[in-house]
Design an enzyme around this catalytic site. Structure first.
Site, PDB file in Angstrom:
ATOM      1  N   ASP A  63       0.895  -1.210   0.054  1.00 19.39           N
ATOM      2  CA  ASP A  63      -0.009   0.014   0.022  1.00 19.39           C
ATOM      3  C   ASP A  63       0.895   1.299   0.164  1.00 19.39           C
ATOM      4  OD1 ASP A  63      -2.129  -1.793   0.381  1.00 19.39           O
ATOM      5  OD2 ASP A  63      -2.122  -1.683   2.593  1.00 19.39           O
ATOM      6  N   ASP A  69       1.068   8.224   8.323  1.00 20.93           N
ATOM      7  CA  ASP A  69       1.303   6.670   8.539  1.00 20.93           C
ATOM      8  C   ASP A  69       2.693   6.829   9.301  1.00 20.93           C
ATOM      9  OD1 ASP A  69      -0.945   5.254   7.888  1.00 20.93           O
ATOM     10  OD2 ASP A  69      -0.142   4.775   5.654  1.00 20.93           O
ATOM     11  N   GLU A  92       2.356  -3.045  10.915  1.00 20.36           N
ATOM     12  CA  GLU A  92       2.096  -3.279   9.310  1.00 20.36           C
ATOM     13  C   GLU A  92       2.825  -2.433   8.354  1.00 20.36           C
ATOM     14  OE1 GLU A  92      -2.200  -2.803   8.540  1.00 20.36           O
ATOM     15  OE2 GLU A  92      -1.513  -1.538   6.738  1.00 20.36           O
ATOM     16  N   GLU A  93       3.713  -1.534   8.734  1.00 19.35           N
ATOM     17  CA  GLU A  93       4.249  -0.572   8.011  1.00 19.35           C
ATOM     18  C   GLU A  93       5.737  -0.964   7.651  1.00 19.35           C
ATOM     19  OE1 GLU A  93       2.980   1.459   6.453  1.00 19.35           O
ATOM     20  OE2 GLU A  93       0.952   1.778   7.276  1.00 19.35           O
ATOM     21  N   ASP A 114      -0.747  -1.593  13.879  1.00 21.44           N
ATOM     22  CA  ASP A 114      -1.218  -1.273  12.564  1.00 21.44           C
ATOM     23  C   ASP A 114      -0.965   0.535  13.057  1.00 21.44           C
ATOM     24  OD1 ASP A 114      -2.035   0.228  10.404  1.00 21.44           O
ATOM     25  OD2 ASP A 114      -3.813  -1.056  10.077  1.00 21.44           O
ATOM     26  N   LEU A 116      -1.551   3.372  11.755  1.00 19.17           N
ATOM     27  CA  LEU A 116      -2.879   4.346  11.046  1.00 19.17           C
ATOM     28  C   LEU A 116      -3.753   3.501  10.264  1.00 19.17           C
ATOM     29  CD1 LEU A 116      -3.355   7.004  12.128  1.00 19.17           C
ATOM     30  CD2 LEU A 116      -2.320   7.923  10.161  1.00 19.17           C
ATOM     31  N   ASP A 117      -4.616   2.748  10.863  1.00 17.53           N
ATOM     32  CA  ASP A 117      -5.491   1.759   9.881  1.00 17.53           C
ATOM     33  C   ASP A 117      -6.576   2.780   9.078  1.00 17.53           C
ATOM     34  OD1 ASP A 117      -6.649  -0.401   9.019  1.00 17.53           O
ATOM     35  OD2 ASP A 117      -8.492   0.048   9.992  1.00 17.53           O
ATOM     36  N   GLU A 280      -4.726  -6.397  12.247  1.00 21.14           N
ATOM     37  CA  GLU A 280      -5.907  -5.791  12.129  1.00 21.14           C
ATOM     38  C   GLU A 280      -7.336  -7.051  12.366  1.00 21.14           C
ATOM     39  OE1 GLU A 280      -5.024  -2.962   8.227  1.00 21.14           O
ATOM     40  OE2 GLU A 280      -5.699  -4.971   7.790  1.00 21.14           O
TER      41      GLU A 280
HETATM   42  P1  AHM Z   1      -5.167   0.238   5.581  1.00 18.54           P
HETATM   43  O1  AHM Z   1      -4.431  -0.577   6.793  1.00 18.54           O
HETATM   44  O2  AHM Z   1      -3.825   0.070   4.175  1.00 18.54           O
HETATM   45  O3  AHM Z   1      -5.657   1.302   5.693  1.00 18.54           O
HETATM   46  O4  AHM Z   1      -6.020  -0.906   4.918  1.00 18.54           O
HETATM   47  C1  AHM Z   1      -6.834  -1.484   5.636  1.00 18.54           C
HETATM   48  C2  AHM Z   1      -8.150  -1.005   5.276  1.00 18.54           C
HETATM   49  C3  AHM Z   1      -9.332  -1.545   6.191  1.00 18.54           C
HETATM   50  O5  AHM Z   1      -9.300  -0.458   7.249  1.00 18.54           O
HETATM   51  C4  AHM Z   1     -10.324  -1.498   5.689  1.00 18.54           C
HETATM   52  O6  AHM Z   1     -11.234  -2.399   6.257  1.00 18.54           O
HETATM   53  C5  AHM Z   1     -10.035  -1.767   4.430  1.00 18.54           C
HETATM   54  O7  AHM Z   1      -8.800  -1.709   3.976  1.00 18.54           O
HETATM   55  C6  AHM Z   1     -10.860  -1.678   2.986  1.00 18.54           C
HETATM   56  O8  AHM Z   1     -10.492  -2.035   1.749  1.00 18.54           O
HETATM   57  P2  AHM Z   1     -11.324  -1.869   0.688  1.00 18.54           P
HETATM   58  O9  AHM Z   1     -10.795  -0.432   0.010  1.00 18.54           O
HETATM   59  O10 AHM Z   1     -10.853  -2.877  -0.356  1.00 18.54           O
HETATM   60  O11 AHM Z   1     -12.862  -2.136   0.850  1.00 18.54           O
HETATM   61 MG    MG Z   2      -4.548  -1.421   8.352  1.00 13.82          MG
END
Ligand code: AHM
Ligand code: MG
Length: 335
Positions: A63, A69, A92-93, A114, A116-117, A280
């Protein structure tokens, strides 16, 4: 009028119920709450100081990494590396485990997080949050932590929680027995107990799933989502923020179901999952379970999964027991 209880006071009270406790976990959680306050301050002023936007980097799951983040990642590391409570961290990062610098003592816990989810939504002011999970180490005390310490199931968690940075900032926390919510009073900078002993409703009236993926689901998942929108099940409301922390937080408070099923987009046989087990699905599922809910992959409880890699993912259905039971009946082909 009810008593005013800070998160520190609450943690001390909890510790008193464990006569053998050394205070290590309490101190670790105190340190974490300070990191959350620092991140909260930055998230709130991000628009003003032009911190929004990509950092030009990609994280271990591919990502885009936003500047916030990175700030959240660095803040948690700088707060937690020197307390003497942790033997290592995983984020996660970061692709690999995060060692405790050689000059600091190694403790008996492991922190996975994580930072900043939901950050891909941050430019639209959507709620984002930090998710954290704490395990007891498995390797001998005093040494550097290893992946063996990190790769543990949800069953082995000693504490987990999340902070949602929103119109008001809230910390939801469990050390195993119950789930409590604390709201940050920004005028005094303290998390105060606002939602004691959260219990998820047995059934809710909201389902939450990214229906844009519908054509990539298995047939049974499609049939469940068709059913939940039908007069037979309804009326259910659909709500999907796209920030797990916000979608699961709402599910915890109001009941219902949050789904992120396997999608068969790129791999038509095995499918793919999005949510990471360690950072997560694991901790969020554990919290919901402690509040009386259910968290399953469809095949087994999320808490039973033992990760084999730091960035393993899994499918999830999390929520009210009756809602998840309906989902499982469809998933297993019983309905
Ligand atoms: P992130 O940690 O990069 O923010 O990604 C996780 C996020 C979750 O918070 C969320 O439920 C999901 O990705 C949403 O995915 P999508 O956009 O495929 O629905
Ligand atoms: Mg996340």
């Amino acid at each position: 009028m009810s008593a005013i209880v800070s998160v520190q006071r609450h943690l001390l009270e909890t510790q008193r119920h464990h006569p053998t406790a050394t205070g290590d976990l309490t101190a670790l959680l105190w340190d974490l709450t300070l990191a959350f306050k620092l991140i909260n301050a930055e998230v709130n002023k991000a628009g003003l100081v032009n911190l929004y936007g990509l950092d030009g980097d990609r994280n271990a799951s591919g990502d885009d990494v936003t500047k916030l983040d990175r700030f959240a990642q660095d803040t948690i590391f700088r707060m937690m590396d020197h307390g003497g409570h942790l033997c290592c961290m995983a984020s996660e990062e970061e692709r690999e485990i995060i060692p405790i610098p050689a000059k600091y003592a190694k403790g008996k816990y492991v922190l996975s997080y994580d930072p900043l989810d939901g950050s891909s939504n941050i430019d639209a002011n959507v709620s984002v949050g930090t998710i954290f999970a704490i395990h007891r180490r498995r390797t001998p005390e005093g040494t550097d932590g290893t992946e063996e310490d990190v790769l543990q199931s949800g069953r082995a968690l000693v504490a987990a929680g999340y902070v949602i940075y929103g119109s008001s900032t809230m910390l939801v926390l469990s050390t195993g027995q119950r789930v409590d919510g604390f709201t940050l009073d920004p005028s005094v900078g303290e998390f105060l107990l606002s939602h004691p002993d959260i219990r998820i409703p047995k059934r809710g009236k909201i389902y939450s799933v990214n229906e844009g993926n519908q054509s990539f689901w298995r047939e049974n998942t499609r049939r469940y989502v068709d059913w939940i929108k039908s007069p037979e099940a309804g009326p259910y409301k659909g709500r999907y923020i796209g920030s797990m922390i916000a979608d699961v937080h709402r599910t915890l408070l109001y009941g219902g179901i949050f789904l992120y099923p396997r999608t068969f987009r790129h791999d038509p046989v095995k499918g793919e999952c999005k949510l990471r087990l360690l950072y997560e699905a694991g901790p969020m599922g554990w919290i919901v379970e402690r509040a009386g809910g259910v968290a399953t992959t469809g095949d087994e409880p999320v808490a039973d999964l033992v990760p084999t890699h730091l960035h393993d993912t899994c499918p999830v259905a999390i929520g009210s027991p009756d809602d998840v039971a309906d989902y499982l009946a469809f998933y297993r082909g019983e309905r």
